[in-house]
Design a protein around this motif. Structure first.
Motif, PDB file in Angstrom:
ATOM      1  N   ASP A  26      55.249 -38.979  22.888  1.00 30.42           N
ATOM      2  CA  ASP A  26      56.261 -38.553  21.976  1.00 30.42           C
ATOM      3  C   ASP A  26      56.274 -39.514  20.752  1.00 30.42           C
ATOM      4  O   ASP A  26      56.177 -40.476  20.750  1.00 30.42           O
ATOM      5  N   GLY A  27      56.671 -38.908  19.373  1.00 30.35           N
ATOM      6  CA  GLY A  27      56.530 -39.648  18.265  1.00 30.35           C
ATOM      7  C   GLY A  27      55.139 -39.713  17.534  1.00 30.35           C
ATOM      8  O   GLY A  27      55.379 -40.692  16.663  1.00 30.35           O
ATOM      9  N   LEU A  28      54.412 -39.029  17.630  1.00 30.29           N
ATOM     10  CA  LEU A  28      53.143 -39.152  17.135  1.00 30.29           C
ATOM     11  C   LEU A  28      53.205 -38.692  15.664  1.00 30.29           C
ATOM     12  O   LEU A  28      54.327 -37.705  15.388  1.00 30.29           O
ATOM     13  N   THR A  29      52.499 -38.992  14.878  1.00 36.17           N
ATOM     14  CA  THR A  29      52.524 -38.388  13.611  1.00 36.17           C
ATOM     15  C   THR A  29      51.609 -37.112  13.253  1.00 36.17           C
ATOM     16  O   THR A  29      50.714 -36.995  14.398  1.00 36.17           O
ATOM     17  N   PRO A  30      51.666 -36.191  12.264  1.00 37.15           N
ATOM     18  CA  PRO A  30      51.036 -35.264  12.552  1.00 37.15           C
ATOM     19  C   PRO A  30      49.356 -35.627  12.419  1.00 37.15           C
ATOM     20  O   PRO A  30      48.688 -34.816  12.857  1.00 37.15           O
ATOM     21  N   GLY A  31      48.977 -36.567  11.668  1.00 36.63           N
ATOM     22  CA  GLY A  31      47.665 -36.931  11.627  1.00 36.63           C
ATOM     23  C   GLY A  31      46.982 -37.362  12.972  1.00 36.63           C
ATOM     24  O   GLY A  31      46.036 -37.071  13.390  1.00 36.63           O
ATOM     25  N   ASP A  32      47.771 -38.059  13.685  1.00 39.13           N
ATOM     26  CA  ASP A  32      47.719 -38.342  15.047  1.00 39.13           C
ATOM     27  C   ASP A  32      47.533 -37.096  15.882  1.00 39.13           C
ATOM     28  O   ASP A  32      46.433 -37.107  16.659  1.00 39.13           O
ATOM     29  N   LEU A  33      48.384 -36.131  15.932  1.00 37.06           N
ATOM     30  CA  LEU A  33      48.400 -35.066  16.878  1.00 37.06           C
ATOM     31  C   LEU A  33      46.904 -33.938  16.137  1.00 37.06           C
ATOM     32  O   LEU A  33      46.191 -33.595  17.199  1.00 37.06           O
ATOM     33  N   ALA A  34      46.906 -34.027  15.007  1.00 32.82           N
ATOM     34  CA  ALA A  34      45.503 -33.409  14.398  1.00 32.82           C
ATOM     35  C   ALA A  34      44.307 -33.794  15.036  1.00 32.82           C
ATOM     36  O   ALA A  34      43.711 -33.172  15.508  1.00 32.82           O
ATOM     37  N   ALA A  35      43.978 -35.268  15.071  1.00 35.30           N
ATOM     38  CA  ALA A  35      43.123 -35.784  15.545  1.00 35.30           C
ATOM     39  C   ALA A  35      42.829 -35.487  17.195  1.00 35.30           C
ATOM     40  O   ALA A  35      41.882 -35.329  17.806  1.00 35.30           O
ATOM     41  N   ARG A  36      43.910 -35.539  17.727  1.00 32.81           N
ATOM     42  CA  ARG A  36      43.945 -35.402  19.164  1.00 32.81           C
ATOM     43  C   ARG A  36      43.597 -33.812  19.673  1.00 32.81           C
ATOM     44  O   ARG A  36      42.935 -33.736  20.596  1.00 32.81           O
ATOM     45  N   MET A  37      43.882 -32.962  18.718  1.00 31.23           N
ATOM     46  CA  MET A  37      44.026 -31.546  18.936  1.00 31.23           C
ATOM     47  C   MET A  37      42.730 -30.908  18.439  1.00 31.23           C
ATOM     48  O   MET A  37      42.476 -30.069  18.443  1.00 31.23           O
ATOM     49  N   GLY A  38      42.097 -31.710  17.708  1.00 31.65           N
ATOM     50  CA  GLY A  38      40.878 -31.405  16.820  1.00 31.65           C
ATOM     51  C   GLY A  38      41.014 -30.168  15.648  1.00 31.65           C
ATOM     52  O   GLY A  38      40.224 -29.370  15.766  1.00 31.65           O
ATOM     53  N   VAL A  39      41.957 -30.406  15.259  1.00 33.44           N
ATOM     54  CA  VAL A  39      42.665 -29.412  14.129  1.00 33.44           C
ATOM     55  C   VAL A  39      42.875 -30.336  12.940  1.00 33.44           C
ATOM     56  O   VAL A  39      43.012 -31.465  12.890  1.00 33.44           O
TER      57      VAL A  39
END
Length: 137
Positions: free
Chosen positions: A43-56
């Motif tokens: 929890d508490g990731l940045t949108p950029g962190d999430l994008a990198a993890r999700m490949g989007v």
């Protein structure tokens, strides 16, 4: 070869529809579950962190997060150490949806894969991994 693409597309649409139907009672739409899964783990990731993890792309995460915030699933808060960053946090509603969504997705997977032998499942998994790798940028 077009039969394979047609079958993959049909399977994907059927699985997506079943997953969307299972998540809808919890206020979650297809695609949003991927963002939730990442935040359930960290929890508490940045949108950029999430994008990198999700490949989007980051704009995809930002747009999805905005819809999820409006639905009461996420809170966007400034990073305490870097005011330029925003972090995404789960709400109690999103936390409460975790187990029911995971259970529903497990039931869908069990149903979808019920007629495959262990060898067929192994081969399917390997083949899909190869397709994903080949098609990834």
């Amino acid at each position: 070869m077009t039969d394979v693409i047609r079958l993959l597309t049909r399977a994907q649409k059927l699985l997506s529809a079943a997953t969307d139907d299972a998540m809808r009672p919890h206020g979650v739409r297809i695609g949003q579950n991927l963002l939730l899964e990442a935040l359930w783990q960290d929890d508490g990731l940045t949108p950029g962190d999430l994008a990198a993890r999700m490949g989007v792309t980051t704009p995809t995460v930002v747009n999805t997060a905005a819809r999820m915030e409006a639905a009461g699933l996420l809170d966007r808060r400034p990073d305490p150490h870097d005011g330029r960053l925003v972090r995404l946090y789960l709400t109690p509603l999103a936390r409460a949806a975790q187990q029911p969504i995971e259970d529903a997705r497990r039931r869908i997977a069990d149903h979808a894969l019920a007629t495959l032998t262990p060898t067929e499942l192994h081969r399917l998994t390997r083949a899909l991994e190869k397709i994903v790798k080949q098609m990834s940028p």
